[in-house]
Structures are given as C-alpha cells and as structure tokens.
Write an enzyme that holds these catalytic residues in place. Structure first.
Site, short mmCIF file in Angstrom:
data_model
loop_
_atom_site.label_atom_id
_atom_site.label_comp_id
_atom_site.label_asym_id
_atom_site.label_seq_id
_atom_site.Cartn_x
_atom_site.Cartn_y
_atom_site.Cartn_z
N ASP A 1 -6.60 -7.25 -1.46
CA ASP A 1 -5.88 -6.61 -2.03
C ASP A 1 -5.30 -5.40 -0.99
O ASP A 1 -5.83 -5.44 0.15
CB ASP A 1 -6.00 -6.09 -3.71
CG ASP A 1 -5.50 -5.34 -4.12
OD1 ASP A 1 -3.76 -5.78 -3.50
OD2 ASP A 1 -6.14 -5.46 -5.50
N ASP B 1 0.54 -9.70 -10.77
CA ASP B 1 0.02 -8.36 -11.56
C ASP B 1 0.51 -8.75 -13.08
O ASP B 1 -0.33 -8.96 -14.07
CB ASP B 1 -0.54 -6.58 -11.06
CG ASP B 1 -1.27 -6.69 -10.28
OD1 ASP B 1 -1.59 -7.62 -10.24
OD2 ASP B 1 -1.73 -5.47 -10.14
C1 GLA Z 1 -4.11 -4.84 -7.19
C2 GLA Z 1 -4.34 -6.01 -7.86
C3 GLA Z 1 -5.00 -6.10 -9.04
C4 GLA Z 1 -6.68 -5.46 -9.37
C5 GLA Z 1 -6.46 -4.09 -9.02
C6 GLA Z 1 -7.54 -3.33 -8.69
O1 GLA Z 1 -3.55 -4.25 -8.42
O2 GLA Z 1 -3.77 -6.72 -7.95
O3 GLA Z 1 -4.94 -8.14 -9.68
O4 GLA Z 1 -7.19 -5.43 -8.53
O5 GLA Z 1 -5.77 -3.86 -7.90
O6 GLA Z 1 -7.17 -2.27 -8.43
#
Ligand code: GLA
Length: 755
Positions: free
Chosen positions: A471, A541
C-alpha cells in the site's frame, strides 16, 4: 530524402530524414507497403511562410512550425510544446539533428526502470541518434515494435558528451504529430474512491494536459489516454492509445497549433523537474506505449490488454490463476485479535476462499492510523503469539496467508522516525505537511531502500507468506531530500520512483513465489510501472458494486481484468451507504480478480449459501474470467454489457448490469458482436437468487427465490448481428416462471459455450 519504416503485424510507422537534418513524421496507422520513392508522403514546402522562421536557408524554406516532426525542441522556430528542453550553453536554444540510425531484432531491457519485455516474441528495435552541437549532447530515440500486439514502445536516452554540465528541463518519451482531421481525447480522471471516470472532450486549438503532480501516477489522471477520430465508436473507427510505464509524475499533452497539426507528448511531467547531467552522464526516460486501432476503442483495448498480459506482467504470473481471497480490512478495520482472525479464516475456508489476507494493524503499536508505519515488527500481543503461529494455524485450515504493508511511509509516532528523522522527505527542522498522519520515506536514498529491503526480507522469510498487499496512502509534499545538493532537488521526484523500483524489484525477485498486489489508497498508483513487478493492483477502496462497475469500465479501456483486484463487501456499503444485492456484488467483482472483504461472521445462512455458489461458479470459470479477452458490448440507458471470451471463441461469459429498475420496462436483446459466426452456441444464465425483502412491501415471503434460468441456442452470426432476446423483467412485481427479476443495481451473468 530517405524513409524509415517500422512495422507491426497490422500497423506501420514512417519517418523521413529531411536534408536539413530534421526528421519528419510521415505516417502512423494501418499497415502500408515500404516504398523508398514515396515522395507523395512528404509535406512539401517550397514557399516561405510570412511571419515565420526559416529553419535553415541553405536547404530551403522549411518552417518547422508547419510540419509533422518526430522529436522537437525549442529555439529553432517550432512554436509548439517541445519534446525536449535542455538548458545549456545557449540557454534554452537546442538544435538536435539526425546523425545515424540502426535497426535490429530484439530489445535491451532497462536496469533501473521497469520496461516491456518481448519474452521471445518478435520485437524489432529502431535507434535514431540525434546530436546537438552547442551542448555536445546526444539523444538516442528508441522504438520497439512488438509485432504481434501492434504496439510500439518508445523511450529516449540523453547523454552529455561535453565538458559543461547541462540541465534537462523536459525529456518526453514520446512525440506523435498528426494532421488534425477532427479528434477527441479520451482520458480517465478521478480521486480517491472514484477512480478512472472516463471523459471525452474534443481536441481544440491550444494545449490540453492530462497529468499527475502528486508524486505517484495518481487517480486524478491515469496515464492511459486515447485519441480518437471523430466518428470512432467502440467497434469502428481509428484511434490511438498512449500509456507510460512509469509510477510517478507524468504528463500527456495534446496540442493543436494554427496549422492544424496535433501533437501528443507523453512522458515524465516537466513540472518541478530539473535533471542535471555532468560530463558523460546519461538520463533514460521511462518507456511510453503507443498503439493504433482501426477497429474502434474495443479494438484498441484488446491490443493494450494483450500487450500488458504478454509483455508487462512478469512471466511467472502470466496466465497463472489468482487465488480468491478474504481481506479483513472492511470486516474488522484495526479492531481484531487472533481469535477473530481465526474465526474469519474458518468461515472463509467453509465458503471456498483460498487465501486469508491480514490487512493494516498487525505491527508496532498500530491501533489506528496515527502511528507505527516504519516499525515492521509483529505486535505479538495483539496477534496472541508470533506471526508464524497465526500463519501456521491458518495454513492448517487449508488457506494460504497474505499480509499488508505500507513500506514507503513513516509515522511520526514510530521508533523509526525517532531514530532517523532525516530519512523523511522534507528538510529536517522544517514544518512538514502530513497526509493520513504520515510522512513519506526518502527513497532517493540508497540507505533507506536497503533498510526496507532488509526489514521486509526478514518479515517475508519469517513464515509462509504467499501474498503481499503493498500500500501507499498519501500524495507528496515537502519533496526535498536531505542528502541531495540544492541544485539536485529537481531530481527528487524521479529519483524517488527509481528508489521505489529498486526496492520492489529486489523484493519481488527475491520472493518470486509471492503474489504482490499494488495499492495506493485504492487506485492512486494504477500504472504499467507497478504492473511490471506486481501483476495486480487494488483498483479502488470503493467496493460499492454500482460505483465499482464504473471504475472497472474505465480501467477496461487500458488494462486487462487480471490486473485489477475487486472485492465483494458488505451492505450498506461502507463508501456510499448503498444497498446492492450479494449477487450483483459478485457479478461485478467476478469481472476483476475476485476477493471478499466483509465480516463473514455476520452473514445469514442464505448469504453464506449465496457466497458458496458464487465461489463455485468462479472456480469453474476462473481461467476464462481472469484471462479471457474482455469486450465492452454496450452501454446505454442505464444498462451495461460486457463479455469475456477465450481466444478460440469456444466459450465466454456475458455480464449484464442495470442501474435502476424501469417501470413497465422495454424488451431487451443482447448482441455479442465478437463470437465466431460459424460456431453454434449454448447460452445459460447463472443461477441467481433474490431475497424477497429486496423488493420491499410487496413481498410477504421473506425467503429467497431463484430467478428464472434463461437458456438459448443459436449460431454465432445470429448472436453477433441479430442478438438474442432476454426474458421479460418483472412488471408490477409479477415474478412469473420465466420472469427475469433484476431490480435496482441488478445484474446477471450468462455463460456461453460452443456445442
Ligand atoms: C488503504 C487501502 C485499504 C486498506 C487501508 C489500511 O486505504 O487502500 O484497502 O488497506 O489502507 O489502512
């Protein structure tokens, strides 16, 4: 005059060397024959244009501004956006002229940038060397024709061969000059949770730029764009596709000048970019990707998809079926312990899931997003023992294990920050901006890169890990490196990306069996650079099925479905509060790489049964769904239709989506366009269930109900041109024996097979 021809299977690219040393761009489009006497291809210019600059009178009256050129600079009368700008001995005056060229089979790969790999397929390289005498600077233009996929990739190498240093202000990877016969630019814009929204705008006089200035390739503007001629549709007409194998600031500029020439430039964004080259130093631009399709945007997408599947994705993941995962993020967020994780894993196994992914919150003291990034050691208290203990327990259930990391980031509240404040991007002692309470590590530094490789190698070797979600959750600010000299600070953005590639290359090659999934708060870094190391990227997301459909539709123009992760989540949806049926959530996610991201412990028995059925169906058709060819069939009146078919057109799956239920609805028919005219096919809808409560007060029976199965048999040409008529949708809630009950945000899948 002499010509240079570069061919792919169905396209040709032609250049012409002008006597004055400039290179004219002659043609790029459908394949044509080579003819070295083709003087009719040259834009003749015998007259002197009033109010213009004559490039070199000893050779004639040519004015660069009126011609289609191959790689342009400022300072000699071409008043369009230049492809290259070097600040040197004569300030901004550059004059790159042709020196030599050569053509050979094969392609050299970059060492520090990701690049397209021919992997034993036919690939021809053209190298053209240009020379600028005042700065003693050499430019080599590289062209690679990927024969089978009709793609040409391009990049540029600049070398300072003089004694003085020079500063590169701009080095675009690709320039394409065309006649403006009437075009529109198709681009994909967005933000967090609404990535890849397609925009179509006419190309008009002036300069229009699609770009990223946020440090990563960004969800604001994806680097994939299309230039389509007026009248070009999904199935017919000429269009050009462009992309860049790069994960940082990029720019795609489209200019129309007063002589009706279109210029497209693709490359690193010149914004905040100054790259100093000392004597004998070189700079290599990222590789740009170019394709042409005479068969509309579907034709273009198919070429881009093939190219990515065969030449971008690492060989070991090409065609390799991806596991169905459960990610605990939307199920628990930070609030989990060993017991909860094991319970989730047990449920996951029961419904047929194959991989359990532990998301954010397992390390340091991370109980929310205010701390611990950088401290990549396991929180054994929270996990009730070592990571290895947890993984073993999960493996024993028959599930693989995956883990989330965000290595490029650092929290102020972390042991790493206390130890190394100078590792942060931003001048030590200055007030730095935060994003999600975090700073960015300075990946321009080799010591930081080495540290990340070391600490992650330790983590990934500590237990049996088959998947990593990588990420990256903020945009850049304070882009300053404490290690670089003041005059080198214009290199930080690009050097950061080189550092990122250095780290991911070492780790992905060090752990070749691990499936890495890229992520940047969803799709903030969805690009070909990442895909060279990580075969899939978490697209957004936003897990709302209706919104996701739009995001995945946008992605489908430039990227194959095996590159985007798509999850079934809970309802009401956490991003929109919307309710969509479990079947639709699956039907949408199944057209990406399927995963689940919801609390399986809170499901009803009916929901669990539905998920089991979905997973069975997916497993049965996984290869087709993940690696078949993706076609956009139709999109109108709130309905969307897609098809994935195998290469030999013996089987396929159609997805039908409806936004809102119309009262007293029209009859509907599906045309498949792309099946084999001479094959006879059977079509059957996927068995789907509705829960009658979805239909509100009308329903007395709160049970589930099977939606009538539809079956058809027909010749391919019937399906392609005449189409097949679907059963009626419900009218005034009459769920008869054959009624196709779809509802708001409803959907269906149809499996097609040759009989
Ligand atoms: C980001 C990612 C999510 C999740 C969060 C965790 O927003 O896109 O899928 O992994 O971080 O903090």
């Amino acid at each position: 005059m002499s010509f240079i021809y570069l061919h792919t299977k169905n396209t040709t690219y032609v250049l012409c060397l002008m006597p004055a040393g400039k290179i004219e761009h002659i043609y790029y489009g459908r394949r044509i024959k080579e003819d070295d006497k083709a003087l009719h291809l040259i834009e003749s210019q015998k007259l002197e244009y009033p109010h213009s600059v004559v490039y070199n009178k000893s050779y004639g009256r040519e004015t660069l501004d009126t011609l289609s050129l191959e790689y342009s600079e400022a300072g000699k009368g071409d008043f369009r956006e230049p492809a290259i700008m070097v600040y040197g001995k004569l300030g901004y005056v550059n004059d790159f002229v042709y020196q030599s060229h050569r053509v050979y089979e094969g392609k050299a790969l970059f060492c520090n940038l990701p690049s397209a790999n021919p992997y034993n397929e036919k690939c021809t390289t053209l190298e053209i060397t240009l020379w600028d005498a005042s700065n003693q600077t050499e430019v080599i233009l590289y062209y690679h024709s990927f024969y089978e996929t009709d793609v040409i990739t391009r990049y540029v190498k600049v070398t300072n061969k003089g004694e003085r240093s020079i500063t590169l202000k701009r080095v675009m990877s690709l320039q394409l000059d065309l006649e403006d016969t009437g075009y529109s630019l198709v681009s994909f814009q967005g933000e967090w949770a609404r990535e890849m929204q397609m925009r179509i705008q006419p190309v008009i006089s002036g300069v229009y730029t699609i770009d990223s200035k946020v440090g990563v390739s960004s969800s604001k503007h994806n680097s994939f764009v299309i230039l389509k001629e007026n009248g070009c549709t999904e199935t017919h007409g000429d269009c050009y596709g462009f992309n860049l194998i790069y994960s940082g600031n990029h720019a795609e500029m489209v200019e129309v000048n007063s002589y009706d020439k279109i210029r497209v430039l693709v490359g690193i964004n010149p914004h905040c970019f100054d790259y100093v080259l000392e004597k004998e130093e070189s700079f290599i631009s990222p590789e740009a990707v170019l394709t042409f399709s005479p068969d509309g945007m579907n034709g273009l997408s198919q070429k881009m998809h093939q190219f990515i599947k065969k030449h971008i994705i690492p060989k070991r993941f090409q065609g390799k079926e991806r596991p169905i995962l459960l990610n605990n993020w939307e199920a628990t967020y930070f609030n989990f312990n060993k017991e909860v994780l094991l319970k989730l894993a047990k449920e996951a196994k029961e419904v047929g899931i194959e991989l359990f992914v532990l998301d954010d919150g397992w390390f340091g003291n991370r109980e929310d997003d205010t701390s611990s990034l950088g401290d990549w050691y396991v929180n054994e208290k929270k996990l009730g023992g070592s990571l290895d203990d947890l993984v073993k327990a999960i493996n024993e259930m028959g599930l693989q294990f995956g883990i989330w990391v965000e290595p490029e980031m650092i929290s102020k509240k972390s042991a790493l920050y206390n130890k190394h404040p100078e590792w942060v991007l931003g001048k030590v002692g200055e007030r730095l901006c935060e994003g999600r309470n975090q700073y960015i590590l300075d990946l321009t530094r080799q010591d930081v890169c080495d540290y990340l490789v070391e600490v992650l190698t330790k983590l990934l070797s500590s237990t049996s890990i088959s998947y990593v979600k990588w990420d990256m959750n903020r945009n850049f600010s304070d882009t300053y490196s404490n290690l670089l000299a003041p005059e080198k600070q214009g290199e930080v953005w690009h050097r950061y990306i080189l550092g990122f590639y250095n780290v991911v290359k070492r780790l992905t090659e060090g752990f070749p069996h691990i499936l890495f999934e890229g992520c940047a708060a969803g799709g903030n870094r969805f690009d070909l650079g990442v895909l060279c190391y990580m075969p899939q990227i978490w697209a957004s997301d936003n897990t709302d099925a209706h919104e996701r459909m739009g995001i995945q539709r946008g992605l489908s123009y430039g990227y194959p479905q095996c590159t985007y992760g798509a999850h079934v989540s809970t309802c009401p949806n956490h991003q929109t509060g919307r309710y969509t049926s479990m079947e639709t959530r699956f039907n949408v996610a199944a057209f990406g790489v399927l995963g689940y991201e919801l609390n399986l412990l809170e499901l009803t028995e009916i929901e669990k049964k539905t998920i089991k059925n979905e997973i069975d169906y997916y497993k049965k058709h996984r290869k087709l769904l993940q690696f078949g060819q993706f076609y956009r069939l139709e999109q109108r009146k709130g309905k969307e239709l897609y098809m994935i078919a195998d290469e030999s057109l013996t089987e396929g799956i159609i997805a039908y989506y409806q936004a809102l239920q119309a009262p007293n609805p029209n009859k509907e028919k599906i045309k498949t366009y792309y099946l084999d005219n001479n094959k006879y096919y059977h079509i059957v809808s996927r068995e789907q269930w509705i829960q009658e409560k979805d239909f509100g007060e009308h329903s007395k029976n709160l049970e589930e109900r099977r939606v009538a199965i539809e079956r058809f048999e027909a010749w391919g040409d019937h399906l392609n041109y005449a189409g097949f008529n679907l059963s009626e949708q419900t009218i005034h809630y009459q769920p008869g024996d054959t009624t196709r009950i779809i509802g708001d945000f409803g959907s269906r899948l149809y499996y097609i097979s040759e009989i």
